[in-house]
Design a protein around this motif. Structure first.
Motif, PDB file in Angstrom:
ATOM      1  N   UNK A  56       3.918  25.716 -24.114  1.00 24.63           N
ATOM      2  CA  UNK A  56       5.275  25.196 -24.170  1.00 24.63           C
ATOM      3  C   UNK A  56       5.216  23.676 -24.305  1.00 24.63           C
ATOM      4  N   UNK A  57       6.385  23.064 -24.348  1.00 24.79           N
ATOM      5  CA  UNK A  57       6.463  21.633 -24.650  1.00 24.79           C
ATOM      6  C   UNK A  57       5.705  20.763 -23.648  1.00 24.79           C
ATOM      7  N   UNK A  58       5.546  21.261 -22.400  1.00 22.41           N
ATOM      8  CA  UNK A  58       4.906  20.428 -21.368  1.00 22.41           C
ATOM      9  C   UNK A  58       3.426  20.708 -21.193  1.00 22.41           C
ATOM     10  N   UNK A  68       6.983  24.410 -30.658  1.00 22.88           N
ATOM     11  CA  UNK A  68       7.269  24.005 -32.034  1.00 22.88           C
ATOM     12  C   UNK A  68       8.137  22.756 -32.134  1.00 22.88           C
ATOM     13  N   UNK A  69       9.235  22.751 -31.388  1.00 19.22           N
ATOM     14  CA  UNK A  69      10.168  21.620 -31.491  1.00 19.22           C
ATOM     15  C   UNK A  69       9.440  20.314 -31.171  1.00 19.22           C
ATOM     16  N   UNK A  70       8.599  20.376 -30.125  1.00 19.55           N
ATOM     17  CA  UNK A  70       7.850  19.191 -29.714  1.00 19.55           C
ATOM     18  C   UNK A  70       6.879  18.752 -30.822  1.00 19.55           C
ATOM     19  N   UNK A  71       6.234  19.703 -31.454  1.00 19.34           N
ATOM     20  CA  UNK A  71       5.297  19.397 -32.534  1.00 19.34           C
ATOM     21  C   UNK A  71       6.052  18.731 -33.691  1.00 19.34           C
ATOM     22  N   UNK A  72       7.131  19.367 -34.117  1.00 24.46           N
ATOM     23  CA  UNK A  72       7.878  18.863 -35.268  1.00 24.46           C
ATOM     24  C   UNK A  72       8.399  17.458 -34.983  1.00 24.46           C
TER      25      UNK A  72
END
Lengths: 730, 730
Positions: free
Chosen positions: B406-408, B442-446
């Motif tokens: 996940x993002x963290x 994904x959102x964090x990667x993008x």
């Protein structure tokens, strides 16, 4: 074939793998995170119809099933053992299987031939145990085997269970890649096609790709055999099977990866199989009648189309659309995939125009305009009727369809009635949007033999593959009569063993002598060792003549300046003889020189090349191309695995881009194609008869005339034993 | 460019179309099934930020908005009028717009130029009203215009509203097909990319494709300009715009359909635009720096990749996978799309091997094995670090990614940190299964410039297009220095008007005279009308010579047997003269014969062809190829739209498959490439200077030597006025 093979022609001994009455799980576990637990659960969740015996030294019960400390403690017979063990435990497990008379095993464990020499040795031991005790084995290093018809989910991968288990329609799938196999299996299921069988063959220790294909060919439940291949371990067998499948109208569609240099390098290291040239695979698939899938989507769309139980009659295709843009785009796709978007006859256009708005288009693609899908669905009927009546039309593709027609809609019924009464291939596709454009009446359409293939599956490419298959199939039927598919016996095996010393490159005259044995026309020639001898030969032969050095060490005579064309009289012969001898020795002082070859000077014709190479996977492969620059710069060649049929030889000539040159361009006469076919077949006989010796053969140039053919030069390399591929393996 | 153009260099007058403060809906309706109602609702549902005025003679209120009986009754100014009217009502509506001083209009109505002559006339009337009153118009026969940033859903299609309206990231889209446009718009949105603008240009009456492109180039909100094209109405403008866009690093990516014969035929009838050859479009896109999308997916994947704000530095690509099969498959895709899967250096491989299991593979594709995605996600880090340190690597593609990060997740953070600090292009893709393999983070990667492109969008092909764009972009930057992209002025326009009589085919000597004017080297030649004259010329020129008939009516001299090569003395000249005259008259009794051309006999060299044709869409197009069989049988030619730059000329030579022949094969010297470039540029100058006259030019053969070039024959056709494309339209 031996009697031993005939006993198991259909690979029936694989039956305990696919249809075991009882399964034991070696290494079954109560720990939810171990594959020994997942495997027990997948069998239970899949509702396997046979007995399940978890084997675990300590546990009493796993997932509600009675557990046994060892295989030998199980009171009943066991057909299949599934190994959820470390590599180290596998040998002992297999020995127990032998004692217990287990008939088949699936071994997931990695750590064998894929890891290097030590693993190869370990695997060899397993192979011996298996062979000695007649245990059929899938793996090691695989993700297992699934048979949906009896709930045998012989894999630890829970992903397999995340898709519907009841959608099987007769498609079997075998994969050399576990992960890619599972993904393809799931993609198919997400598109409402569950494969009957899924087999991950792993290291192919005892059972390999073509064994599974063979089993499926003989299984009446299977209509389409599909697979993912990185490198075939037994192409000869696959070729024989493919013919059998074609006779039974069971298409084999294979996604072969490793087209690229990097991909083929990786495939070789991944499966431990030999790389082989991808171009040879292409040739092999073409000549065997195996459909090559470009990607996994092709397997799914091809299967959906094939399962309609109709075969396309030809390539003439009409598109019916309600969007001009979609129509153009699909027309582009059709032509890119080798289909023909035919111009419609005036008669058909008139019939269509009577029933569509004036602003719609009756040309192909037929554009009904948005009115058709939004408000006037009856527009889908009359144009279809007109096209069905047109004998020039083979196929009709709808790019959209009224998505509000349910199964009972009277127009849908009329539509189905029209399609069913026609022998044209008719199907429906859609733009790949989630939840869009799929007609409600889909199930009704599919049930009635009208495939509905979603746009995300590349349906036009899949359809083009079906057209290709239909052509194989029809040709196979027709050619039985003419026996063009048989390997012709133009010439018996010649006894030339002693002319083929291992490890040697032959000089032109030595190579030409071999061609003479196989009745391939060569130039008149004599080998002179003195200038006087040369001029005597020339006089007898008639001027002009050609003089060439004859040496196995100087294959490139022009480069060595050791060839003289158009030598016109005695005086010139003497000069040429001296110069060639001097130049050859200067070019390569230690060259073995057999003499100077005096040959008739051939008149001008079209230069072609026929060659053969020993491919590490396929054995002898025949090459055909136009001479000189066409081969060197344009790489304009065609290939076939030997031995070749008359049909193969014909196709080799048709496949080259420069074939127009053979048929006469710029005011020149066409050449004698039959004589090229004759040489191709004789070369095929030669390199097949001596496939254990001949490493490379090059007839270049071979000069073709209006009425004949002659080999003007030849080169032949004999391999050492290790360099040439021998007969069928394992 | 005229001053008039400079006033609206950025097409700012289109602003009321995109950013109206007020919108009137002509033909607004209370009937839920009419588009006049749907349009009011889409504006309301889209939360349009300006005023909305429904116009309806009878209704008081529609969807809660006050209604006006006519446009002129609206108390405030109106920027944009949307026509929900029948074709018959459009003219009156537009006249009211003129009175009300409306600045822009969207006309959905069909029934104009697409329906034939009557419709064309009706459309002409509208055009005049629009031009006279300065009203910018999208349509007629279109599905409208959408601007997500202000909620202007200027279309009746509720499908547009079925997707998220807040995902815009700077991509504008313009389409010549309404339905295909909407589908692409929706497909993008379903893949989490909402286009800022969607414009369906319909019949392109007043505003056409390139006008919209121009507007978007000057709009700071737009980073990528994309479109669907069937046929350009103004390629000259598009070419100028493309250069501007390249300077601003705003890629233009266009899906051009009509590649196939049937598709191009349908495109011509669908949009009413001229067909033009698809090969010329290919050339045009290449020389303009416009990226050609093969399908709609490319537009979406290209945009997602471009929006990362990095550009790939080159083609050297490494694949990191956790499935051997996936790695091989993606490697195949990369190479098929022109990317290079480089073998890794020993140093890099060693670094990778230190951190992966022994059974994993450190070669490219790097195979981390299933362990990476299942249990050991840290395997994704160290190999990435090693590859980032390798200067030979340009791009790194992950075919899977731990989907539970996940993002963290600290490893995700480490991964992002590594990528951000590197100038290599790094992205993630997945196998196209619903709900699989998309990492949670994904959102964090993008957000951090690491694109995640789902496998159903053909990400490798989209990426290859980005690499292509990067090459355009870099070349454009570099070439500013060398001015290779400029059209060179090798030669001023020559006054040859009187040598180009309309409708005539020129004889060789007449055509050669024109080449002389443009300093293209031709053979020494003299036109003889008697045998005696011929032999005098030959003696002066020096033997051997060539004699040819000189006649506009006999372009194929060999076919007519009216050419003699290698004529060696006076006696042979007389014989040749007589024979040629006789054969020419026999071949074509009514041929106009200017005389017999006596020419120097050129030594052997490499034969090439340079030609030019007047394309109905693009005007003069230059063709280059090798002579003879290479053009006729192999169609091995390259094309560019004139005028061409030095870079274009260079690329034309590089593009042909047989270029090795120019560089010296089979022991021959390389030819003088610079002199080919020189002739290409001079031919470009000639056909551009006289684009209104020259219909066809063919220099064949043009013989190239180690140190120069000479035209050995030439043919030139002058068009009638209607046959040649004139300057920029509309």
């Amino acid at each position: 074939m031996t009697n031993e093979n005939q006993i198991d022609l259909s690979n029936q001994s694989l039956d305990p793998l696919f249809n075991p009455r009882s399964v034991a799980i070696l290494g079954a576990s109560a720990n939810k995170y171990k594959i020994g637990n997942l495997q027990v659960k997948t069998l239970l969740d899949g509702k396997f119809i046979g007995e399940i015996y978890p084997i675990n030294r300590k546990a009493k019960e796993i997932e509600g099933l009675k557990c046994y400390p060892s295989l030998l403690d199980v009171p009943n017979d066991i057909d299949l053992a599934i190994f959820c063990l470390n590599a180290e435990q596998v040998q002992q497990g297999l020995e127990e299987c032998a004692k217990k008379n287990v008939k088949a095993a699936i071994i997931f464990s990695a750590g064998f031939s894929e890891t290097g020499q030590e693993g190869i040795e370990k695997q060899k031991v397993l192979t011996e145990i298996a062979k000695k005790n007649g245990i059929r084995i899938v793996g090691p290093n695989c993700v297992g085997l699934v048979n949906l018809s009896n709930g045998l989910i012989g894999t630890f991968s829970p992903a397999i269970l995340s898709v519907p288990l009841d959608g099987q329609q007769g498609v079997g799938y075998v994969s050399q890649s576990g992960a890619f196999g599972v993904l393809t299996y799931m993609a198919a299921a997400q598109n409402e096609l569950s494969f009957n069988y899924f087999v991950s063959v792993g290291n192919e220790m005892e059972t390999e790709f073509s064994d599974i294909v063979e089993y499926m060919i003989h299984d009446p439940k299977i209509s389409v055999i599909s697979g993912y291949l990185e490198g075939s371990k037994n192409p000869e067998k696959l070729r024989i099977l493919a013919k059998d499948a074609l006779d039974k109208n069971k298409p084999i569609i294979v996604m072969k990866t490793g087209r690229s240099i990097a991909g083929s390098r990786a495939a070789a290291s991944h499966t431990g199989s030999l790389a082989g040239s991808d171009h040879v695979y292409d040739a092999f698939f073409t000549q065997s009648g195996i459909v090559r899938a470009d990607d996994y989507e092709d397997i799914i769309s091809f299967s959906k189309l094939f399962l309609s139980n109709k075969l396309p009659k030809g390539r003439n295709t009409v598109i019916i659309t309600s969007s001009g843009g979609r129509g153009i785009n699909e027309a582009d796709r059709c032509e890119a995939n080798g289909l023909t978007i035919i111009p419609l006859s005036e008669k058909t256009k008139e019939k269509i125009m009577l029933n569509i708005p004036t602003y719609a288009s009756a040309s192909n693609p037929v554009d009904l305009t948005a009115a058709a899908s939004v408000s006037n669905p009856e527009l889908f009927i009359a144009p279809l009727r007109a096209l069905i009546e047109d004998p020039e039309v083979d196929n009709i593709i709808f790019t959209e369809f009224p998505n509000y027609w349910d199964a009972d809609h009277p127009l849908l019924k009329e539509f189905i009635g029209l399609c069913k009464a026609s022998d044209k291939f008719i199907f429906i596709t859609s733009f790949p949007l989630v939840g869009m454009s799929i007609p409600q009446g889909t199930a009704e359409l599919v049930k009635n033999g009208i495939p509905v293939v979603p746009g995300n599956l590349n349906p036009i490419r899949g359809f083009a593959k079906l057209v290709e298959y239909s052509e194989y199939y029809r040709k196979n039927k027709e050619l039985h009569v003419f026996e063009q598919l048989e390997i012709p016996k133009l010439i018996e095996k010649q006894d030339i063993e002693k002319l083929l010393p291992a490890g040697k490159t032959l000089s032109e005259s030595e190579a030409s002598a071999i061609l003479d044995h196989y009745q391939i026309p060569t130039t008149k020639r004599s080998l002179a060792t003195t200038a006087e001898e040369a001029s005597n030969f020339a006089t007898k032969m008639g001027y002009p003549v050609v003089l060439k050095v004859d040496s196995p060490d100087i294959p490139h005579k022009t480069e060595a300046d050791a060839i003289r064309l158009n030598v016109k009289d005695e005086q010139e012969v003497v000069k040429a003889f001296t110069e060639i001898t001097r130049n050859a020795l200067k070019y390569k002082p230690d060259a073995i020189i057999n003499g100077i070859s005096v040959q008739e000077m051939l008149p001008e014709g079209v230069e072609v090349i026929i060659g053969a190479n020993n491919d590490p996977v396929f054995g002898p492969v025949i090459m055909f191309g136009l001479g000189g620059i066409f081969v060197e710069v344009f790489k304009d060649v065609s290939l076939r695995v030997a031995p070749i049929s008359r049909k193969d030889a014909h196709e080799m000539i048709e496949e080259i881009k420069g074939k127009a040159i053979l048929k006469g361009t710029r005011g020149k006469d066409p050449v004698h194609i039959e004589s090229i076919i004759d040489v191709l077949l004789k070369v095929s006989a030669l390199v097949t008869d001596y496939k254990d010796s001949i490493k490379e053969l090059d007839i270049n140039p071979l000069i073709v005339y209006r009425d004949g053919i002659k080999a003007a030069d030849a080169m032949l390399v004999i391999g050492n034993e290790s360099e040439v591929k021998t007969t069928i393996r394992g």
